[in-house]
Design a protein around this motif. Structure first.
Motif, PDB file in Angstrom:
ATOM      1  N   VAL A 112     -13.218  -5.249 -11.123  1.00 50.52           N
ATOM      2  CA  VAL A 112     -12.725  -5.435  -9.760  1.00 50.52           C
ATOM      3  C   VAL A 112     -11.219  -5.637  -9.822  1.00 50.52           C
ATOM      4  N   GLU A 113     -10.505  -4.843  -9.049  1.00 50.77           N
ATOM      5  CA  GLU A 113      -9.055  -4.989  -8.961  1.00 50.77           C
ATOM      6  C   GLU A 113      -8.673  -5.165  -7.497  1.00 50.77           C
ATOM      7  N   LYS A 114      -7.635  -5.946  -7.270  1.00 48.66           N
ATOM      8  CA  LYS A 114      -7.199  -6.220  -5.902  1.00 48.66           C
ATOM      9  C   LYS A 114      -5.709  -5.911  -5.761  1.00 48.66           C
ATOM     10  N   ALA A 115      -5.355  -5.435  -4.600  1.00 40.42           N
ATOM     11  CA  ALA A 115      -3.959  -5.153  -4.288  1.00 40.42           C
ATOM     12  C   ALA A 115      -3.693  -5.584  -2.860  1.00 40.42           C
ATOM     13  N   GLU A 116      -2.455  -5.826  -2.548  1.00 39.65           N
ATOM     14  CA  GLU A 116      -2.083  -6.262  -1.199  1.00 39.65           C
ATOM     15  C   GLU A 116      -1.099  -5.276  -0.596  1.00 39.65           C
ATOM     16  N   VAL A 117      -1.264  -5.007   0.668  1.00 36.50           N
ATOM     17  CA  VAL A 117      -0.334  -4.135   1.386  1.00 36.50           C
ATOM     18  C   VAL A 117       0.910  -4.941   1.746  1.00 36.50           C
ATOM     19  N   ALA A 118       2.032  -4.596   1.146  1.00 33.64           N
ATOM     20  CA  ALA A 118       3.276  -5.290   1.453  1.00 33.64           C
ATOM     21  C   ALA A 118       3.787  -4.863   2.820  1.00 33.64           C
ATOM     22  N   GLU A 119       4.609  -5.698   3.394  1.00 31.88           N
ATOM     23  CA  GLU A 119       5.170  -5.386   4.713  1.00 31.88           C
ATOM     24  C   GLU A 119       5.970  -4.089   4.650  1.00 31.88           C
ATOM     25  N   GLY A 120       5.724  -3.207   5.583  1.00 33.18           N
ATOM     26  CA  GLY A 120       6.413  -1.926   5.622  1.00 33.18           C
ATOM     27  C   GLY A 120       5.709  -0.835   4.855  1.00 33.18           C
ATOM     28  N   LYS A 121       4.640  -1.188   4.153  1.00 33.55           N
ATOM     29  CA  LYS A 121       3.859  -0.199   3.412  1.00 33.55           C
ATOM     30  C   LYS A 121       2.536   0.050   4.136  1.00 33.55           C
ATOM     31  N   LYS A 123      -1.771   1.236   3.628  1.00 34.94           N
ATOM     32  CA  LYS A 123      -2.877   1.121   2.695  1.00 34.94           C
ATOM     33  C   LYS A 123      -2.996   2.351   1.804  1.00 34.94           C
ATOM     34  N   ALA A 124      -2.815   3.523   2.396  1.00 40.91           N
ATOM     35  CA  ALA A 124      -2.971   4.766   1.637  1.00 40.91           C
ATOM     36  C   ALA A 124      -2.008   4.819   0.452  1.00 40.91           C
ATOM     37  N   ALA A 125      -0.750   4.462   0.682  1.00 37.73           N
ATOM     38  CA  ALA A 125       0.246   4.496  -0.394  1.00 37.73           C
ATOM     39  C   ALA A 125      -0.089   3.494  -1.487  1.00 37.73           C
ATOM     40  N   GLU A 137      -9.164   8.681 -13.531  1.00 34.41           N
ATOM     41  CA  GLU A 137      -9.288  10.137 -13.502  1.00 34.41           C
ATOM     42  C   GLU A 137      -9.932  10.630 -12.225  1.00 34.41           C
ATOM     43  N   LEU A 138     -10.633   9.745 -11.538  1.00 40.00           N
ATOM     44  CA  LEU A 138     -11.303  10.123 -10.301  1.00 40.00           C
ATOM     45  C   LEU A 138     -11.219   8.973  -9.316  1.00 40.00           C
ATOM     46  N   LEU A 139     -10.731   9.270  -8.123  1.00 42.15           N
ATOM     47  CA  LEU A 139     -10.612   8.292  -7.044  1.00 42.15           C
ATOM     48  C   LEU A 139     -11.561   8.692  -5.923  1.00 42.15           C
ATOM     49  N   ILE A 140     -12.410   7.761  -5.490  1.00 41.61           N
ATOM     50  CA  ILE A 140     -13.416   8.046  -4.475  1.00 41.61           C
ATOM     51  C   ILE A 140     -13.201   7.121  -3.284  1.00 41.61           C
ATOM     52  N   ILE A 141     -13.096   7.707  -2.099  1.00 40.20           N
ATOM     53  CA  ILE A 141     -12.840   6.939  -0.878  1.00 40.20           C
ATOM     54  C   ILE A 141     -13.842   7.346   0.196  1.00 40.20           C
ATOM     55  N   GLY A 142     -14.417   6.369   0.871  1.00 41.63           N
ATOM     56  CA  GLY A 142     -15.294   6.653   1.992  1.00 41.63           C
ATOM     57  C   GLY A 142     -14.498   7.206   3.154  1.00 41.63           C
ATOM     58  N   ARG A 143     -15.067   8.187   3.834  1.00 41.06           N
ATOM     59  CA  ARG A 143     -14.367   8.860   4.924  1.00 41.06           C
ATOM     60  C   ARG A 143     -15.067   8.594   6.238  1.00 41.06           C
ATOM     61  N   VAL A 165      -2.305  11.272   9.705  1.00 43.96           N
ATOM     62  CA  VAL A 165      -2.902  11.345   8.376  1.00 43.96           C
ATOM     63  C   VAL A 165      -3.728  10.095   8.109  1.00 43.96           C
ATOM     64  N   GLU A 166      -5.010  10.277   7.880  1.00 45.12           N
ATOM     65  CA  GLU A 166      -5.901   9.187   7.527  1.00 45.12           C
ATOM     66  C   GLU A 166      -5.649   8.789   6.082  1.00 45.12           C
ATOM     67  N   THR A 167      -6.129   7.613   5.724  1.00 46.69           N
ATOM     68  CA  THR A 167      -6.009   7.150   4.348  1.00 46.69           C
ATOM     69  C   THR A 167      -6.570   8.171   3.372  1.00 46.69           C
ATOM     70  N   THR A 168      -7.731   8.732   3.706  1.00 40.80           N
ATOM     71  CA  THR A 168      -8.353   9.702   2.809  1.00 40.80           C
ATOM     72  C   THR A 168      -7.509  10.959   2.661  1.00 40.80           C
ATOM     73  N   GLU A 169      -6.945  11.444   3.758  1.00 41.51           N
ATOM     74  CA  GLU A 169      -6.128  12.650   3.715  1.00 41.51           C
ATOM     75  C   GLU A 169      -4.897  12.448   2.835  1.00 41.51           C
ATOM     76  N   TYR A 170      -4.251  11.309   3.006  1.00 41.14           N
ATOM     77  CA  TYR A 170      -3.051  11.012   2.223  1.00 41.14           C
ATOM     78  C   TYR A 170      -3.392  10.935   0.739  1.00 41.14           C
ATOM     79  N   ALA A 171      -4.485  10.238   0.425  1.00 44.29           N
ATOM     80  CA  ALA A 171      -4.871  10.065  -0.976  1.00 44.29           C
ATOM     81  C   ALA A 171      -5.220  11.396  -1.627  1.00 44.29           C
ATOM     82  N   ILE A 172      -5.929  12.243  -0.911  1.00 36.65           N
ATOM     83  CA  ILE A 172      -6.299  13.552  -1.455  1.00 36.65           C
ATOM     84  C   ILE A 172      -5.055  14.370  -1.792  1.00 36.65           C
ATOM     85  N   GLU A 173      -4.090  14.350  -0.929  1.00 32.85           N
ATOM     86  CA  GLU A 173      -2.898  15.174  -1.114  1.00 32.85           C
ATOM     87  C   GLU A 173      -1.894  14.581  -2.099  1.00 32.85           C
ATOM     88  N   ASN A 174      -1.908  13.269  -2.292  1.00 31.75           N
ATOM     89  CA  ASN A 174      -0.846  12.637  -3.077  1.00 31.75           C
ATOM     90  C   ASN A 174      -1.292  11.991  -4.378  1.00 31.75           C
TER      91      ASN A 174
END
Length: 204
Positions: A112-121, A123-125, A137-143, A165-174
């Motif tokens: 389990v890993e946790k991260a926090e969204v900093a101000e101005g950022k 979730k997708a990034a 090697e593989l990132l899986i996100i519910g859509r 751009v949804e979180t999933t769209e951004y992650a897929i492209e970036n």
């Protein structure tokens, strides 16, 4: 078929306690990971509010997972039952997800890993950056449903692409790794999207 001699991989599932997140985990356990892989559950916490606290606390005892299946068959990670109701905090879904992993694949390594969204950022990034730092090697996100149709509608109206751009769209492209968005369907199958495959149906 699973092959114990296959090279171990690091697979990440974005965990947020939602129905979509539960579907993503089920897809990972049934189709994406092998026993010798490491499955990382990433929880991205919202930014701190003006009073210095989190909007939600994933470790709050205010709610618990009910192990009984839901009507859509999402199992123990798909439903939460609140003890006190109201805004007493967010269910500890991470423990529920770990139990789901242990039940489905006892030999699987789960972290389990946790991260926090900093101000101005956003979730997708944060997800993309954390997946890169964790060398997955593989990132899986519910859509969520209807994301694609909303994006198409917005594009036709000439709206800002970034705002759509949804979180999933951004992650897929970036994402540097392969990213797959998962939408669990009522018939038990999955609708998958990645940079290479669009609207790919996978039967359960």
């Amino acid at each position: 078929m699973e092959d114990g001699s296959a090279t171990a991989r690091r697979v990440m599932v974005v965990a947020d306690g939602s129905r979509e997140s539960a579907g993503a985990l089920q897809y990972a356990l049934s189709h994406a990971v092998m026993d010798n892989d490491t499955l990382i559950l990433l929880h991205v916490a919202p930014p701190k509010n003006a009073f210095g606290g989190f909007f939600k606390n994933p470790k709050s005892p205010a709610a618990r997972f009910d192990g009984s299946p839901t009507s859509s068959g999402e199992g123990s990670v798909g439903r939460a039952r609140s003890r006190g109701g109201g805004s007493g905090g967010e269910v500890d879904f991470l423990d529920g997800m770990r139990r789901e992993c242990a039940a489905a694949k006892p030999a699987l390594k789960v972290a389990v890993e946790k991260a926090e969204v900093a101000e101005g950022k956003d979730k997708a990034a944060v997800i993309v950056a954390h997946s890169a730092a964790s060398n997955v090697e593989l990132l899986i996100i519910g859509r969520k449903r209807n994301v694609l149709s909303k994006s198409i509608l917005g594009a036709r109206r000439g709206l800002s692409f970034k705002g759509l751009v949804e979180t999933t769209e951004y992650a897929i492209e970036n994402s540097k790794c392969t990213c797959v968005s998962v939408q669990r369907k009522a018939n038990g199958g999955y609708l998958l999207n990645s940079k290479r495959y669009k609207n790919f149906w996978l039967l359960a």
